[in-house]
Every structure is written in C-alpha cells, then in structure tokens.
Design a protein around this motif. Structure first.
Motif, PDB file in Angstrom:
ATOM      1  N   VAL A 172      32.647  90.517 -53.059  1.00  0.00           N
ATOM      2  CA  VAL A 172      33.934  91.762 -52.484  1.00  0.00           C
ATOM      3  C   VAL A 172      33.697  93.185 -53.868  1.00  0.00           C
ATOM      4  O   VAL A 172      33.804  93.138 -55.135  1.00  0.00           O
ATOM      5  CB  VAL A 172      35.198  91.354 -52.597  1.00  0.00           C
ATOM      6  N   PHE A 173      33.376  94.918 -52.988  1.00  0.00           N
ATOM      7  CA  PHE A 173      33.236  95.694 -53.717  1.00  0.00           C
ATOM      8  C   PHE A 173      33.715  97.125 -53.555  1.00  0.00           C
ATOM      9  O   PHE A 173      34.042  97.045 -52.097  1.00  0.00           O
ATOM     10  CB  PHE A 173      31.826  96.000 -54.139  1.00  0.00           C
ATOM     11  N   GLY A 174      33.376  98.202 -53.605  1.00  0.00           N
ATOM     12  CA  GLY A 174      33.691  99.371 -53.285  1.00  0.00           C
ATOM     13  C   GLY A 174      32.653  99.405 -52.172  1.00  0.00           C
ATOM     14  O   GLY A 174      32.948 100.809 -51.123  1.00  0.00           O
ATOM     15  N   GLY A 175      31.154  99.054 -52.143  1.00  0.00           N
ATOM     16  CA  GLY A 175      30.452  99.335 -50.687  1.00  0.00           C
ATOM     17  C   GLY A 175      30.252 100.856 -50.833  1.00  0.00           C
ATOM     18  O   GLY A 175      29.748 101.146 -49.572  1.00  0.00           O
ATOM     19  N   VAL A 176      29.775 101.247 -52.243  1.00  0.00           N
ATOM     20  CA  VAL A 176      29.215 102.642 -52.420  1.00  0.00           C
ATOM     21  C   VAL A 176      27.593 102.554 -52.498  1.00  0.00           C
ATOM     22  O   VAL A 176      27.549 101.614 -52.961  1.00  0.00           O
ATOM     23  CB  VAL A 176      29.832 103.513 -53.318  1.00  0.00           C
ATOM     24  N   ASN A 177      26.673 103.595 -51.786  1.00  0.00           N
ATOM     25  CA  ASN A 177      25.613 102.935 -51.844  1.00  0.00           C
ATOM     26  C   ASN A 177      25.056 103.851 -53.600  1.00  0.00           C
ATOM     27  O   ASN A 177      23.575 104.027 -53.124  1.00  0.00           O
ATOM     28  CB  ASN A 177      24.574 103.978 -50.512  1.00  0.00           C
ATOM     29  N   GLN A 178      25.175 104.121 -54.433  1.00  0.00           N
ATOM     30  CA  GLN A 178      25.041 104.340 -55.239  1.00  0.00           C
ATOM     31  C   GLN A 178      25.171 103.566 -56.322  1.00  0.00           C
ATOM     32  O   GLN A 178      25.999 102.935 -56.599  1.00  0.00           O
ATOM     33  CB  GLN A 178      25.715 105.610 -55.407  1.00  0.00           C
ATOM     34  N   VAL A 228      34.784 108.331 -48.552  1.00  0.00           N
ATOM     35  CA  VAL A 228      33.292 108.022 -48.408  1.00  0.00           C
ATOM     36  C   VAL A 228      33.074 107.910 -47.532  1.00  0.00           C
ATOM     37  O   VAL A 228      31.654 108.244 -47.412  1.00  0.00           O
ATOM     38  CB  VAL A 228      33.585 106.892 -49.669  1.00  0.00           C
ATOM     39  N   GLU A 229      33.170 106.639 -45.976  1.00  0.00           N
ATOM     40  CA  GLU A 229      33.003 106.973 -44.878  1.00  0.00           C
ATOM     41  C   GLU A 229      32.555 108.112 -44.202  1.00  0.00           C
ATOM     42  O   GLU A 229      31.229 108.194 -43.770  1.00  0.00           O
ATOM     43  CB  GLU A 229      33.819 106.206 -43.922  1.00  0.00           C
ATOM     44  N   ARG A 230      33.359 109.033 -44.236  1.00  0.00           N
ATOM     45  CA  ARG A 230      33.225 110.437 -44.038  1.00  0.00           C
ATOM     46  C   ARG A 230      32.326 110.980 -44.970  1.00  0.00           C
ATOM     47  O   ARG A 230      31.633 111.962 -44.203  1.00  0.00           O
ATOM     48  CB  ARG A 230      34.209 111.069 -44.055  1.00  0.00           C
ATOM     49  N   SER A 231      32.210 110.850 -46.141  1.00  0.00           N
ATOM     50  CA  SER A 231      31.052 111.324 -46.726  1.00  0.00           C
ATOM     51  C   SER A 231      29.229 110.445 -46.455  1.00  0.00           C
ATOM     52  O   SER A 231      28.293 111.328 -47.046  1.00  0.00           O
ATOM     53  CB  SER A 231      30.993 111.269 -47.610  1.00  0.00           C
ATOM     54  N   GLY A 232      29.522 109.723 -45.955  1.00  0.00           N
ATOM     55  CA  GLY A 232      28.072 109.292 -46.019  1.00  0.00           C
ATOM     56  C   GLY A 232      27.814 108.548 -46.560  1.00  0.00           C
ATOM     57  O   GLY A 232      26.483 107.989 -47.003  1.00  0.00           O
ATOM     58  N   ARG A 233      28.406 108.182 -48.257  1.00  0.00           N
ATOM     59  CA  ARG A 233      28.170 107.428 -48.897  1.00  0.00           C
ATOM     60  C   ARG A 233      27.974 105.776 -48.912  1.00  0.00           C
ATOM     61  O   ARG A 233      28.064 105.176 -50.327  1.00  0.00           O
ATOM     62  CB  ARG A 233      28.459 108.007 -50.449  1.00  0.00           C
ATOM     63  N   TYR A 275      24.295  97.606 -47.843  1.00  0.00           N
ATOM     64  CA  TYR A 275      24.083  96.200 -47.943  1.00  0.00           C
ATOM     65  C   TYR A 275      25.243  95.718 -48.355  1.00  0.00           C
ATOM     66  O   TYR A 275      25.606  94.781 -48.508  1.00  0.00           O
ATOM     67  CB  TYR A 275      23.609  96.179 -49.352  1.00  0.00           C
ATOM     68  N   VAL A 276      26.616  95.994 -47.093  1.00  0.00           N
ATOM     69  CA  VAL A 276      27.424  96.281 -46.776  1.00  0.00           C
ATOM     70  C   VAL A 276      27.361  95.231 -45.065  1.00  0.00           C
ATOM     71  O   VAL A 276      27.645  95.915 -44.374  1.00  0.00           O
ATOM     72  CB  VAL A 276      28.693  97.016 -47.026  1.00  0.00           C
ATOM     73  N   ASP A 277      27.970  93.845 -45.497  1.00  0.00           N
ATOM     74  CA  ASP A 277      27.866  93.064 -44.116  1.00  0.00           C
ATOM     75  C   ASP A 277      29.511  93.476 -43.321  1.00  0.00           C
ATOM     76  O   ASP A 277      28.800  92.948 -42.008  1.00  0.00           O
ATOM     77  CB  ASP A 277      27.742  91.486 -44.730  1.00  0.00           C
ATOM     78  N   VAL A 278      30.295  92.858 -44.389  1.00  0.00           N
ATOM     79  CA  VAL A 278      31.624  93.183 -43.907  1.00  0.00           C
ATOM     80  C   VAL A 278      32.589  94.395 -44.237  1.00  0.00           C
ATOM     81  O   VAL A 278      32.806  94.507 -45.360  1.00  0.00           O
ATOM     82  CB  VAL A 278      32.686  92.039 -43.349  1.00  0.00           C
ATOM     83  N   GLU A 279      32.495  95.657 -43.597  1.00  0.00           N
ATOM     84  CA  GLU A 279      33.712  96.940 -43.669  1.00  0.00           C
ATOM     85  C   GLU A 279      34.609  96.394 -43.900  1.00  0.00           C
ATOM     86  O   GLU A 279      35.021  96.080 -42.945  1.00  0.00           O
ATOM     87  CB  GLU A 279      32.626  98.049 -43.109  1.00  0.00           C
ATOM     88  N   ILE A 280      35.948  97.516 -44.593  1.00  0.00           N
ATOM     89  CA  ILE A 280      37.081  96.818 -44.918  1.00  0.00           C
ATOM     90  C   ILE A 280      37.244  98.413 -44.814  1.00  0.00           C
ATOM     91  O   ILE A 280      37.148  98.815 -46.225  1.00  0.00           O
ATOM     92  CB  ILE A 280      38.478  96.181 -44.954  1.00  0.00           C
ATOM     93  N   LEU A 281      37.600  99.645 -43.823  1.00  0.00           N
ATOM     94  CA  LEU A 281      38.235 100.757 -43.938  1.00  0.00           C
ATOM     95  C   LEU A 281      39.253 101.267 -44.667  1.00  0.00           C
ATOM     96  O   LEU A 281      40.318  99.969 -44.302  1.00  0.00           O
ATOM     97  CB  LEU A 281      37.909 101.925 -42.944  1.00  0.00           C
TER      98      LEU A 281
END
Length: 178
Positions: free
Chosen positions: A36-42, A67-72, A76-82
């Motif tokens: 479980v993590f923040g899901g950011v691509n950086q 973060v979703e709106r900024s495209g980041r 490698y996220v299998d399950v997205e929880i917004l």
C-alpha cells in the motif's frame, strides 16, 4: 499482510536508498505481502512499486485527485484508490494496512509516520510503525524522540509505537512479532 510504505517521491537523493528500497519491494513480493503506497511515479515511491510488481506482488496506490489530474500515477499500481486530500489518504492507508514502514522521506513522510503513531498512542489501533533507518537516515528523528521522552513529553516509551530497523532481517523480525 498489507504493508504501507511511506517514502520520498524525489529522484535527487542518495542512490543507495533506491537499492535498499528495491530490495524491500522484492522481499515484500517474495513473502506474499501487498504494498500500500502513495502511487506516485517518482522517487522511492516508484522504485518500491516497480520492485513489488516486477517480483510478482500486488500494489495498492492511495492517490489524491490532485496527483491523478497531474498525471503522476505510477504504472505499477494494480489497484487505484482515489482520495480527496492528504488527510483522507492517511485514513485510507491506515484502514487498508496491517503495518507501516517508513523509508527516507521528507515532510510528507514525517507527517504520515506521526499521524499513524499518534493514533496508536490513544488506542485507535495497535499496528506496527517501523522506521527503516537506511544509512542512519532517521537518526535525527530518533534523537528528537529520545529528547522528547527525556523531557517527559511522551507518555510511556515512544518505541512502543515506533520501532527502528536497519535491515530487512530486522524488519522481518519486527513484523513477525505481530
């Protein structure tokens, strides 16, 4: 076990942190743990997500809409929880996770560690919070907590709420203790 990892989303940090983070991600997948993590691509966030996923594990990204709106969002996220904001994010992470590991990070990581630990101090949960003290990264925080303890600012022992590990073996031992 669902393990939440708090960490930096910055790239320009000690390369050794990436090596240790990748090893943690591989270990999590090999042991059957879900990330479980923040899901950011950086930064270390992307590193741990990639390592878990490429080693056959599952990842859950708890991602603020900004973060979703900024495209980041990490690939490698299998399950997205917004979620709406960082407060919402921390609560969702607390609800979804069995334990927490803090890798090197900044203000956001410190906020996450202390939010989870503070909620344990008043009885909301009994989940482990582990500072992964790579290359002594958390030494200053540990000294601050010891100082607060000495000054009577912490009821009980802060190590009842936050543990420290310097290796994957130590993390595994702490998690096995329940």
């Amino acid at each position: 076990m669902q393990i939440c990892v708090f960490c930096s989303a910055n790239q320009q940090i000690d390369p050794d942190f990436f090596v240790s983070t990748e090893a943690l991600g591989r270990w999590m997948a090999e042991k059957g743990h879900t990330l479980v993590f923040g899901g950011v691509n950086q930064g270390l966030m992307e590193c741990v997500g990639k390592a878990v996923r490429e080693s056959g594990g599952t990842t859950i990204g708890v991602i603020p809409r900004i973060v979703e709106r900024s495209g980041r969002i990490s690939d490698y996220v299998d399950v997205e929880i917004l979620c709406d904001d960082l407060t919402d994010r921390k609560q969702l992470m607390l609800d979804r996770s069995d334990a927490f590991i803090a890798l090197p990070g900044g203000i956001g990581t410190i906020d996450e560690i202390f939010t989870i630990a503070a909620s344990a101090t008043i009885g909301y949960h009994q989940k482990r919070v582990i500072l992964y003290n790579m290359k002594g990264f958390w030494d200053g925080v540990i000294q601050m907590l010891d100082d607060l303890q000495t000054k009577g600012m912490i009821r009980g022992n802060w190590r009842d709420y936050i543990q420290v590990a310097s290796s994957l073996d130590e993390i595994e031992e702490l998690l096995a203790q329940g």
